[in-house]
Design a protein around this motif. Structure first.
Motif, PDB file in Angstrom:
ATOM      1  N   CYS A  40       0.808  -1.226   0.000  1.00 34.46           N
ATOM      2  CA  CYS A  40       0.000   0.000   0.000  1.00 34.46           C
ATOM      3  C   CYS A  40       0.841   1.276   0.000  1.00 34.46           C
ATOM      4  O   CYS A  40       0.407   2.316  -0.479  1.00 34.46           O
ATOM      5  CB  CYS A  40      -0.905  -0.006   1.226  1.00 34.46           C
ATOM      6  SG  CYS A  40       0.022   0.058   2.781  1.00 34.46           S
ATOM      7  N   GLY A  41       2.019   1.213   0.608  1.00 30.97           N
ATOM      8  CA  GLY A  41       2.837   2.423   0.751  1.00 30.97           C
ATOM      9  C   GLY A  41       2.288   3.408   1.759  1.00 30.97           C
ATOM     10  O   GLY A  41       2.756   4.546   1.840  1.00 30.97           O
ATOM     11  N   CYS A  45      -0.698  -2.358   5.137  1.00 27.14           N
ATOM     12  CA  CYS A  45      -0.706  -3.774   4.729  1.00 27.14           C
ATOM     13  C   CYS A  45       0.386  -4.639   5.360  1.00 27.14           C
ATOM     14  O   CYS A  45       0.259  -5.846   5.408  1.00 27.14           O
ATOM     15  CB  CYS A  45      -0.600  -3.879   3.215  1.00 27.14           C
ATOM     16  SG  CYS A  45       1.058  -3.515   2.559  1.00 27.14           S
ATOM     17  N   CYS A  48       5.781  -4.465   3.880  1.00 27.99           N
ATOM     18  CA  CYS A  48       7.116  -3.857   3.969  1.00 27.99           C
ATOM     19  C   CYS A  48       7.730  -4.026   5.360  1.00 27.99           C
ATOM     20  O   CYS A  48       8.749  -3.391   5.658  1.00 27.99           O
ATOM     21  CB  CYS A  48       7.011  -2.361   3.656  1.00 27.99           C
ATOM     22  SG  CYS A  48       6.004  -1.504   4.900  1.00 27.99           S
ATOM     23  N   CYS A  60       7.806   1.434   4.998  1.00 27.38           N
ATOM     24  CA  CYS A  60       7.329   2.477   4.072  1.00 27.38           C
ATOM     25  C   CYS A  60       7.014   3.775   4.791  1.00 27.38           C
ATOM     26  O   CYS A  60       6.807   4.802   4.147  1.00 27.38           O
ATOM     27  CB  CYS A  60       6.104   1.998   3.291  1.00 27.38           C
ATOM     28  SG  CYS A  60       4.589   1.871   4.276  1.00 27.38           S
TER      29      CYS A  60
HETATM   30  S1  FES Z   1       3.689  -1.017   1.971  1.00 26.77           S
HETATM   31 FE1  FES Z   1       1.834  -1.412   3.076  1.00 26.77          FE
HETATM   32  S2  FES Z   1       2.407  -0.984   5.147  1.00 26.77           S
HETATM   33 FE2  FES Z   1       4.157  -0.477   4.003  1.00 26.77          FE
END
Ligand code: FES
Ligand code: FES
Length: 156
Positions: A40-41, A45, A48, A60
């Motif tokens: 998700c960045g 989620c 990462c 992230c």
């Molecule tokens: S990419 Fe989803 S929490 Fe970091």
């Protein structure tokens, strides 16, 4: 640019980076460790996830400036020499990984969980992995893998 010293998987690293570059990008682009994945960045989620000074964090969301002097563990640092860590082996044997996008984060979340609770209840497993989303497995196989890892004493 700023100079940052950090320890990654037991190795001291010194990097030159824009101070707000995300830890996720430093790991993947500067240190060539692609295990942590971008989903998700936005911190939703857990794909990462890495361990930072023993805490489970979303890489992230962390600017590299905040990582000065820290100890980072990524999925690349979990295996023992050339052998899978028992947690990885249990994920493999229990079908806890399908597409694999969530798997590095799930494994590190499990390392963190079993460090705190070597014999977790199902509720503790569910809570411990609640920051890590999986769109493939339906979670039951992941929970089975964590229970199997606890049974073989994977935290020891
Ligand atoms: S990419 Fe989803 S929490 Fe970091
Ligand atoms: S195995 Fe595909 S997202 Fe979890």
């Amino acid at each position: 640019m700023t100079t940052i010293q950090l320890t990654v998987n037991g190795q001291s690293k010194i990097i030159e980076s824009p101070p707000m570059k995300r830890l996720l990008d430093v790991l993947r682009e500067d240190l060539h460790l692609p295990g942590a994945k971008e989903g998700c960045g936005e911190g939703e989620c857990g794909s990462c996830s890495v361990l930072m000074n023993g805490d489970l964090v979303n890489s992230c969301l962390i600017p590299i400036l905040q990582v000065e002097g820290a100890e980072i563990t990524t999925i690349e640092g979990v295996a023992i020499n050339e052998r899978l860590h028992p947690i990885q082996q249990c994920f493999l044997e229990n079908g806890g990984a399908q597409c694999g996008i969530c798997t590095p984060g799930m494994i590190l979340a499990t390392c963190h969980l079993l460090e705190k609770y070597p014999q977790p209840t199902l509720l503790q497993i569910q809570e411990g992995l609640s920051g890590n989303l999986c769109r493939c497995t339906g979670y039951i196989r992941i929970f089975n893998a964590v229970q199997a890892a606890a049974l073989v004493g994977a935290a020891e």
